[in-house]
Design a protein around this motif. Structure first.
Motif, short mmCIF file in Angstrom:
data_model
loop_
_atom_site.label_atom_id
_atom_site.label_comp_id
_atom_site.label_asym_id
_atom_site.label_seq_id
_atom_site.Cartn_x
_atom_site.Cartn_y
_atom_site.Cartn_z
N ILE A 183 4.44 18.46 -15.65
CA ILE A 183 5.29 17.27 -15.48
C ILE A 183 6.21 17.43 -14.28
O ILE A 183 6.38 16.49 -13.48
N LEU A 184 6.78 18.62 -14.11
CA LEU A 184 7.66 18.83 -12.96
C LEU A 184 6.86 18.75 -11.66
O LEU A 184 7.35 18.23 -10.65
N GLY A 205 11.08 13.38 -13.76
CA GLY A 205 10.20 14.33 -14.44
C GLY A 205 10.97 15.38 -15.20
O GLY A 205 10.61 15.75 -16.32
N PHE A 215 5.43 13.00 -6.75
CA PHE A 215 5.98 11.65 -6.67
C PHE A 215 7.09 11.58 -5.63
O PHE A 215 7.13 10.67 -4.78
N LEU A 255 12.32 13.87 -18.42
CA LEU A 255 11.27 13.65 -19.40
C LEU A 255 10.85 14.95 -20.08
O LEU A 255 10.69 15.00 -21.31
N LEU A 256 10.65 16.00 -19.31
CA LEU A 256 10.14 17.24 -19.91
C LEU A 256 11.17 17.86 -20.86
O LEU A 256 10.80 18.43 -21.89
N LEU A 307 4.16 16.91 -11.15
CA LEU A 307 3.91 15.49 -10.90
C LEU A 307 5.15 14.81 -10.33
O LEU A 307 5.05 13.96 -9.44
N SER A 308 6.31 15.20 -10.81
CA SER A 308 7.55 14.63 -10.30
C SER A 308 7.76 15.03 -8.84
O SER A 308 8.21 14.21 -8.03
#
Length: 285
Positions: free
Chosen positions: A38-39, A66, A45, A69-70, A41-42
């Motif tokens: 997730i990090l 991200g 982004f 969210l995680l 992907l952030s």
């Protein structure tokens, strides 16, 4: 009110560290894998937005999505466990040992790296149409980041190594403040705001985050960056990990623990000295 007082959230920090030490290998790896992915992907982004707008600050403003969210999902980053897990050892929680601390760190590192590497491969595919053409603008940027933040440090020798280490310290000072921020509130908006601010700061100032770099540098290697795996490990990942450890533990974990969990003896307020006027019996006129 949703605000949690420091004395209370520091106790939560110690409890969280203890729970991570006794977590099963399976759960530790899954949570670390998802956090790394997730990090990553952030970070992808944020780089994409910065390339599209030409304004890096916009990417920094959006990157914390991200991270928030995680942590709301209960996943674990290496930078966070560097800060929380040792507190359970320092607090002498039953059954907590140095071996348990190192086991947690090792598992989280492995899980974070696997998750970040998975996203690095996916982004390399996206940026090259499955390696059928040259990297697009985002791919070129990812390659250049890896080169400038490895070979760029190496060009300065030990001065570059010290700079890299200090950037790692400053990074996890802010990131771990964000980790603690999630414990400062009992409401989701409060948690997000407290996490967002320090994480935005670290990304905007290009400090070195070991897990973000687990994505940026493998992706850069796959996208034509002019540096080697040895450059990545020696001139980024290893010094960054050490800097992250010092920054999170010294400037966040120990600082909060020493003044909120193990406070010094409080000073006793001095009673106001009684004066003759205060104690004398009023004279009759």
């Amino acid at each position: 009110m949703s605000y949690v007082l420091p004395k209370e959230f520091v106790t939560r920090m110690i409890d969280a560290g203890e729970s991570k030490i006794f977590m099963s290998t399976r759960d530790t790896l899954i949570r670390a894998y998802m956090a790394g992915a997730i990090l990553a992907l952030s970070a992808a982004f944020a780089v994409t937005v910065a390339v599209q707008t030409g304004v890096p600050l916009v990417g920094a403003l959006l990157f914390p999505v991200g991270f928030c969210l995680l942590y709301l999902l209960g996943f674990d980053l290496l930078t966070g466990v560097f800060t929380l897990v040792p507190l359970a050892l320092i607090d002498r929680r039953p059954g907590v040992t140095m071996q348990g601390v190192l086991r947690n760190w090792g598992l989280v590192f492995a899980g974070n790296f696997a998750g970040a590497l998975t996203v690095a491969v996916m982004m390399a595919i996206v940026c090259t149409y499955a390696f059928s053409q040259a990297p697009d603008a985002v791919g070129l940027k990812l390659g250049s980041i890896g080169q400038s933040r490895t070979v760029g440090y190496a060009e300065h020798g030990m001065a570059g190594m010290l700079t890299l280490f200090v950037r790692g310290v400053l990074c996890n000072w802010m990131v771990s403040t964000g980790v603690v921020g999630a414990m400062m509130s009992t409401s989701v908006p409060g948690k997000v705001i407290a996490m967002w601010m320090p994480v935005m700061l670290f990304f905007a100032m290009a400090f070195e985050h070991s897990v973000v770099n687990m994505f940026l540098f493998p992706a850069g290697l796959m996208l034509g960056g002019d540096f080697s795996i040895a450059d990545y490990l020696v001139w980024n990942e290893i010094p960054t990990v050490l800097g992250n450890l010092v920054g999170g533990l010294a400037f966040v974990g120990l600082a909060l623990y020493s003044t909120h969990a193990r406070t010094a003896t409080a000073r006793v307020p001095q009673a106001r000295a009684a004066t003759a006027t205060d104690t004398a019996v009023p004279r009759r006129a």
